[in-house]
Design a protein around this motif. Structure first.
Motif, PDB file in Angstrom:
ATOM      1  N   ALA A   1       0.835  -1.201   0.000  1.00 17.47           N
ATOM      2  CA  ALA A   1       0.000   0.000   0.000  1.00 17.47           C
ATOM      3  C   ALA A   1       0.871   1.253   0.000  1.00 17.47           C
ATOM      4  CB  ALA A   1      -0.923  -0.001   1.215  1.00 17.47           C
ATOM      5  N   LEU A   2       1.928   1.208   0.797  1.00 21.47           N
ATOM      6  CA  LEU A   2       2.843   2.349   0.892  1.00 21.47           C
ATOM      7  C   LEU A   2       3.535   2.596  -0.439  1.00 21.47           C
ATOM      8  CD1 LEU A   2       4.120   4.308   2.961  1.00 21.47           C
ATOM      9  CD2 LEU A   2       5.862   2.567   3.380  1.00 21.47           C
ATOM     10  N   GLU A   3       4.027   1.535  -1.055  1.00 22.46           N
ATOM     11  CA  GLU A   3       4.719   1.657  -2.341  1.00 22.46           C
ATOM     12  C   GLU A   3       3.800   2.260  -3.404  1.00 22.46           C
ATOM     13  OE1 GLU A   3       7.396  -1.641  -4.028  1.00 22.46           O
ATOM     14  OE2 GLU A   3       5.583  -1.826  -5.232  1.00 22.46           O
ATOM     15  N   TYR A   4       2.559   1.776  -3.424  1.00 16.69           N
ATOM     16  CA  TYR A   4       1.606   2.271  -4.416  1.00 16.69           C
ATOM     17  C   TYR A   4       1.301   3.755  -4.188  1.00 16.69           C
ATOM     18  CZ  TYR A   4      -2.367   2.195  -7.626  1.00 16.69           C
ATOM     19  OH  TYR A   4      -3.212   2.443  -8.686  1.00 16.69           O
ATOM     20  N   ALA A   5       1.120   4.134  -2.922  1.00 14.61           N
ATOM     21  CA  ALA A   5       0.768   5.524  -2.609  1.00 14.61           C
ATOM     22  C   ALA A   5       1.892   6.483  -2.972  1.00 14.61           C
ATOM     23  CB  ALA A   5       0.432   5.654  -1.124  1.00 14.61           C
ATOM     24  N   VAL A   6       3.132   6.090  -2.635  1.00 17.71           N
ATOM     25  CA  VAL A   6       4.260   7.015  -2.813  1.00 17.71           C
ATOM     26  C   VAL A   6       4.787   7.017  -4.247  1.00 17.71           C
ATOM     27  CG1 VAL A   6       6.625   7.547  -2.068  1.00 17.71           C
ATOM     28  CG2 VAL A   6       4.891   6.868  -0.380  1.00 17.71           C
ATOM     29  N   THR A   7       4.880   5.823  -4.851  1.00 19.65           N
ATOM     30  CA  THR A   7       5.509   5.790  -6.182  1.00 19.65           C
ATOM     31  C   THR A   7       4.504   5.922  -7.318  1.00 19.65           C
ATOM     32  OG1 THR A   7       5.413   3.372  -6.424  1.00 19.65           O
ATOM     33  CG2 THR A   7       7.310   4.272  -5.253  1.00 19.65           C
ATOM     34  N   ALA A   8       3.288   5.412  -7.166  1.00 21.11           N
ATOM     35  CA  ALA A   8       2.323   5.501  -8.264  1.00 21.11           C
ATOM     36  C   ALA A   8       1.415   6.723  -8.101  1.00 21.11           C
ATOM     37  CB  ALA A   8       1.482   4.222  -8.335  1.00 21.11           C
ATOM     38  N   LEU A   9       0.851   6.905  -6.902  1.00 16.03           N
ATOM     39  CA  LEU A   9      -0.081   8.026  -6.699  1.00 16.03           C
ATOM     40  C   LEU A   9       0.645   9.314  -6.353  1.00 16.03           C
ATOM     41  CD1 LEU A   9      -2.839   6.171  -4.636  1.00 16.03           C
ATOM     42  CD2 LEU A   9      -2.921   6.789  -7.054  1.00 16.03           C
ATOM     43  N   LYS A  10       1.883   9.193  -5.896  1.00 16.01           N
ATOM     44  CA  LYS A  10       2.695  10.348  -5.529  1.00 16.01           C
ATOM     45  C   LYS A  10       1.989  11.282  -4.549  1.00 16.01           C
ATOM     46  CE  LYS A  10       5.177  10.134  -9.915  1.00 16.01           C
ATOM     47  NZ  LYS A  10       6.211   9.244  -9.323  1.00 16.01           N
ATOM     48  N   VAL A  11       1.535  10.685  -3.437  1.00 11.84           N
ATOM     49  CA  VAL A  11       0.897  11.503  -2.399  1.00 11.84           C
ATOM     50  C   VAL A  11       1.932  12.448  -1.797  1.00 11.84           C
ATOM     51  CG1 VAL A  11      -0.826   9.762  -1.821  1.00 11.84           C
ATOM     52  CG2 VAL A  11       1.377   9.776  -0.612  1.00 11.84           C
ATOM     53  N   ALA A  12       1.451  13.557  -1.245  1.00 17.12           N
ATOM     54  CA  ALA A  12       2.348  14.554  -0.657  1.00 17.12           C
ATOM     55  C   ALA A  12       2.599  14.313   0.831  1.00 17.12           C
ATOM     56  CB  ALA A  12       1.760  15.955  -0.852  1.00 17.12           C
TER      57      ALA A  12
END
Lengths: 215, 215, 215, 215
Positions: free
Chosen positions: D90-101
């Motif tokens: 979940a963390l990988e997807y949020a940071v690398t794909a969704l690029k959350v701030a």
């Protein structure tokens, strides 16, 4: 004497239908409720009137609301005199044993009990003044509000009287020490509602203005 | 003091959901009910317990059952002393004004009020003996049945006590002259039921054997 | 190094708004929840996707649903190997400690995790095959369903894959002994749902036909 | 075997209510979200506890927060071993794909997972030490903090342990190369919060002092 009779067929059939469908689909939840006991978040004080279904209006399921229903959704004043007070007992159990977070008083349009009280107060129903009239004596709880009704046509006065039954009950709730303490310590809130059966509207009592406003 | 507070958000949302679906689809029936008044065919006396929904069990709709709910589904004896008796008032209104054809007393498993009464009678809950205990005084209605309980384990005794609360209420119903007259003249029948919440079973009181039997 | 930073202003402002309104109006319920602990009736396993709010869809309030959210609402097979399994831990806690009555797996349209899995299986995303790809390895749970997808256009295949993630999770749920036992003894039921975000529709898995049908 | 069952009635009714109101009023936004995909500004890592609703606290709408929920809001250390790691995925997807701030870790009072960990570490819950205990193994993530707890009464220790779960997760976040890089290049900030459920207060971790301070 045969004091009790077998259940009418139509109810037996409906029960078996419920058992085979709703119960069967939700039996896990029923079993958990049976094992774990109830943890309702609110107590509702509603009228016995067959047209008022608080569980429908709020999409409530088994286990959510602890419901007391009496004529005209009335709460008497606290009177710990050793006599049998059904409403006070239900209230005590909900607040002190179940520790509900809300007590909701729900009034409604076309209330027969409120109309009977109006008839009694206006002299149109002397039979309700009899000591032996259980309905009359019960509606005495609401009686003090009669003098505050607006000078208006009967439907307007009845609607105001129905709402007064909600407000009077809210004030009477605060005469119970365990209610007042829970409210003061912030673990209980009181709510006053009135439902128009035909229109499906819901109004709530606004303490600041003293009026009822559409939800 | 702000005696009443606004309704919690989640209930407001659920209400609007009900208004837009169930109410909208059945508004014709709601309007008829509002105009024509209620004509329920039965009165149900049930417990406040959040796990008991008589309308679910019997697939009842708005307008079918006049429902009184109190702790442990108890009916006191007739006592026309001019005091406030909520259960008696509801009964009087149902039988004499609404002229219901049935009065159904519905008990249930895991009843907290009945358990409290057993604790009180066995000496385990002295606080319920206080004059100021509303629950204790209300459960006094059931108290005389304590001595008739079987010598058995606690669950068996509690179940028997729950059923005794139904039977005791049936007998107390007959102390009301307007009930006895209606029963005698064949326009009213009484029914005693007990619901096992976890199993979804329903048992009814059989006058001839004095037992409860599966519906 | 400053590992953590102050909360962005807009969130601070919103929090204070919530505290002054929703919290203030419902503080009694929050205090009761804090004192009495949680008694949720259902566990929901949903996706992390920001567009899926199960509490909105079901009008749920604080205390109703125990919610686990992960990528693509997946449940792995039971593997008690002493390693850290977050989904399995949440499931174990919900079923054995909280004793929820329902476990609901909620899938949804436009799932990025499912699309990634399709890309990986079709060779379009070789980077997800790397041992170091957490998303890739997580989506391996769904991988076996790839070969069962219909020969059709991509949107149809992705929708089928999303629903397969729900069904696969349902079957994997049954590999946990504590789930299988609770289901077998009738105190737990499993439910599979799929939500179309744009249309607001909800479909549920029908075990008998193996299809999803509109609720 | 019927692996899945139909959704309980009350949830079906509530869903239809939501569809006819909230969805109907916001369908344009739902359709945009379905077409345009999600662009959340933050990832929230919160507990599964039914009493914690981060969307309520921050007035968040559909599309704002990418939310992962697990027992005790824990982030394990980065371990790219080819196994299934749901939180890391979940963390990988949020940071690398969704690029959350932002990544926000939200702890809370009365956490059952943290209490279980304290019981386990103090020897009071030996069953959690079993290799087959998913909850026990998951809580091993927090275990190293046990020795740093203050010598104090249990409530104080539990509260400190709950906050330690937030700080431990913040430090573990930085073991993921993609998190550390994003933080270093200024496109991602981390935030640690702790919510007192009963009081409605929110505290945030202050890196400089190592304490939590009221927001």
């Amino acid at each position: 004497m045969k004091i009790a009779r077998p259940l009418p067929d139509y109810l037996v059939r409906r029960y078996h239908g419920w058992k085979a469908t709703s119960y069967a689909e939700n039996s896990a939840w029923y079993k958990r409720l049976a094992e774990g006991g109830q943890h309702p978040r609110a107590m509702v004080i509603s009228c016995c009137d067959s047209r008022v279904h608080v569980t429908s209006i709020f999409g409530a399921d088994q286990g959510e609301f602890f419901i007391h229903r009496n004529i005209a959704n009335l709460v008497p004043q606290c009177k710990p005199d050793g006599e049998q007070h059904g409403t006070s007992a239900a209230l005590e159990y909900a607040v002190t044993a179940l520790k509900v977070a809300h007590v909701i008083v729900l009034g409604h349009s076309g209330c027969g009990g409120v109309q009977g009280c109006h008839d009694m107060c206006s002299g149109a129903a002397p039979q309700l003044e009899a000591q032996s009239s259980f309905v009359g004596r019960w509606m005495d709880i609401l009686r003090p509000e009669y003098d505050n009704l607006p000078k208006a046509d009967l439907p307007t006065r009845l609607r105001a009287f129905e709402k007064a039954s909600v407000v009077r009950s809210l004030f009477n709730l605060m005469t119970f020490p365990f209610v007042a303490e829970a409210v003061d310590s912030g673990v209980l809130t009181l709510h006053g509602l009135w439902n128009d059966i035909g229109e499906g509207t819901l109004e709530q009592y606004d303490t600041e203005t003293g009026d009822f406003k559409l939800v």
